[in-house]
Design a protein around this motif. Structure first.
Motif, short mmCIF file in Angstrom:
data_model
loop_
_atom_site.label_atom_id
_atom_site.label_comp_id
_atom_site.label_asym_id
_atom_site.label_seq_id
_atom_site.Cartn_x
_atom_site.Cartn_y
_atom_site.Cartn_z
N ASP A 167 0.84 -1.19 0.00
CA ASP A 167 0.00 0.00 0.00
C ASP A 167 0.88 1.25 0.00
O ASP A 167 2.12 1.17 -0.06
N LYS A 168 0.24 2.39 0.06
CA LYS A 168 0.96 3.67 0.00
C LYS A 168 1.83 3.88 1.24
O LYS A 168 2.92 4.44 1.15
N GLU A 169 1.35 3.41 2.39
CA GLU A 169 2.11 3.58 3.62
C GLU A 169 3.43 2.82 3.57
O GLU A 169 4.48 3.35 3.96
N SER A 170 3.39 1.58 3.09
CA SER A 170 4.62 0.79 3.02
C SER A 170 5.59 1.39 2.00
O SER A 170 6.81 1.31 2.18
N MET A 171 5.07 2.02 0.97
CA MET A 171 5.92 2.69 0.00
C MET A 171 6.62 3.90 0.63
O MET A 171 7.81 4.13 0.41
N PHE A 172 5.88 4.64 1.44
CA PHE A 172 6.46 5.80 2.09
C PHE A 172 7.53 5.35 3.10
O PHE A 172 8.58 6.00 3.23
N GLU A 173 7.27 4.26 3.79
CA GLU A 173 8.25 3.74 4.74
C GLU A 173 9.55 3.36 4.02
O GLU A 173 10.65 3.63 4.52
N GLU A 174 9.41 2.73 2.87
CA GLU A 174 10.60 2.38 2.09
C GLU A 174 11.36 3.63 1.67
O GLU A 174 12.60 3.66 1.69
N LEU A 175 10.63 4.67 1.32
CA LEU A 175 11.26 5.93 0.94
C LEU A 175 12.06 6.51 2.10
O LEU A 175 13.19 6.98 1.92
N VAL A 176 11.50 6.47 3.29
CA VAL A 176 12.22 6.97 4.47
C VAL A 176 13.47 6.13 4.72
O VAL A 176 14.55 6.66 5.03
N ARG A 177 13.35 4.81 4.58
CA ARG A 177 14.50 3.93 4.80
C ARG A 177 15.64 4.24 3.83
O ARG A 177 16.82 4.20 4.19
N ILE A 178 15.29 4.54 2.60
CA ILE A 178 16.30 4.75 1.58
C ILE A 178 16.90 6.15 1.65
O ILE A 178 18.12 6.33 1.51
N VAL A 179 16.05 7.15 1.86
CA VAL A 179 16.49 8.54 1.73
C VAL A 179 16.99 9.14 3.04
O VAL A 179 17.97 9.88 3.05
N ILE A 180 16.34 8.82 4.15
CA ILE A 180 16.65 9.50 5.41
C ILE A 180 17.42 8.63 6.40
O ILE A 180 18.37 9.10 7.04
N VAL A 181 17.03 7.38 6.56
CA VAL A 181 17.67 6.53 7.57
C VAL A 181 19.18 6.43 7.38
O VAL A 181 19.92 6.52 8.37
N PRO A 182 19.70 6.27 6.16
CA PRO A 182 21.16 6.22 6.02
C PRO A 182 21.86 7.47 6.51
O PRO A 182 22.97 7.39 7.06
N VAL A 183 21.24 8.63 6.32
CA VAL A 183 21.83 9.87 6.80
C VAL A 183 21.87 9.89 8.32
O VAL A 183 22.89 10.25 8.93
N VAL A 184 20.78 9.49 8.94
CA VAL A 184 20.73 9.46 10.41
C VAL A 184 21.75 8.46 10.95
O VAL A 184 22.44 8.72 11.93
N THR A 185 21.86 7.31 10.29
CA THR A 185 22.83 6.31 10.72
C THR A 185 24.25 6.86 10.65
O THR A 185 25.06 6.66 11.57
N GLY B 115 14.84 17.31 3.22
CA GLY B 115 14.15 18.34 3.97
C GLY B 115 12.68 18.41 3.60
O GLY B 115 11.82 18.62 4.46
N ASP B 116 12.39 18.22 2.31
CA ASP B 116 10.99 18.22 1.86
C ASP B 116 10.22 17.09 2.52
O ASP B 116 9.06 17.25 2.91
N LEU B 117 10.86 15.92 2.65
CA LEU B 117 10.19 14.79 3.29
C LEU B 117 9.95 15.04 4.78
O LEU B 117 8.90 14.69 5.31
N VAL B 118 10.93 15.64 5.44
CA VAL B 118 10.76 15.95 6.86
C VAL B 118 9.59 16.92 7.05
O VAL B 118 8.75 16.74 7.94
N ARG B 119 9.52 17.93 6.21
CA ARG B 119 8.41 18.89 6.31
C ARG B 119 7.07 18.20 6.02
O ARG B 119 6.05 18.53 6.64
#
Length: 224
Positions: free
Chosen positions: A76-94, A127-131
């Motif tokens: 669904d759309k939620e799982s797609m968004f979660e994947e986006l966060v994992r790919i785009v943001i999580v590596p930066v935080v790590t 930044g767009d995703l965080v907002r």
């Protein structure tokens, strides 16, 4: 009625175009490419339309795939968004939370953490995703919960560890700061929000704001 002979059946089969045997590695590569295209398209659609208004049809069209292909990769759309966060943001935080051993001052480590955050997030798609999460998270608690687990909790834990180290070393006098590590990274979040809402009216020097903020916590930096 005349039944087809064995020869006729064999001829018909031989007339069919031969099926190429596609190596499993090539199929896996194409599947990965389609998945990446879907995620890229999802990011553009989420940022352009918001989470609520984004439709899977629009993502499929932008990605150049059939809508059904999306369901081969995401439920669904939620799982797609979660994947986006994992790919785009999580590596930066790590990367940001994997700070080196504290050979220098705690302030220097905090400056490195916050400075890299500003570099990697401010003015970027991250930044767009965080907002987007800040704006629509209250309407979609599952998305906000996921972001907290994968991103916020990690950043908070890293900041708390630095604060406790600063208190132990005598660099930070206010011991209650460890209870509220959000204060330490507040300028970074302010900068992310300010960038999209008010930067055209009053440009913000995020690095200088961070310096002033850290002066309030650690004391004014002495120059020699």
């Amino acid at each position: 009625m005349r039944k087809p002979t064995k020869l006729t059946n064999e001829s018909a089969q031989s007339a069919k175009p031969p099926q190429e045997d596609v190596p499993a590695s090539n199929r896996a590569t194409r599947a990965q490419e389609r998945r990446a295209a879907i995620v890229d398209a999802a990011m553009e659609e989420f940022i352009a339309r918001g989470f609520a208004a984004t439709r899977l049809d629009d993502i499929a069209k932008r990605a150049g795939v059939a809508k059904g292909t999306i369901y081969l990769h995401f439920k669904d759309k939620e799982s797609m968004f979660e994947e986006l966060v994992r790919i785009v943001i999580v590596p930066v935080v790590t990367k940001l939370t994997a700070l080196p051993p504290p050979t220098g001052s705690v302030r220097e480590l905090v400056e490195a953490f916050a400075g890299n955050f500003l570099k990697e997030v401010i003015g970027t798609r991250r930044g767009d995703l965080v907002r987007l999460i800040v704006a629509e998270g209250p309407r979609f608690p599952a998305v906000a919960d996921f972001y907290y687990r994968e991103v916020v909790s990690r950043g908070i834990a890293a900041m708390r560890a630095l604060i406790e180290l600063g208190i132990a070393r005598g660099e930070i006098r206010e011991k209650d700061l460890a209870r509220y590590p959000q204060i330490l990274v507040a300028p970074a979040m302010i900068a992310v929000i300010w960038q999209s809402l008010f930067a055209r009216h009053a440009p913000l020097d995020a690095q200088e704001m961070l310096r002033v903020h850290l002066d309030l916590i650690f004391g004014e930096r002495r120059t020699t």
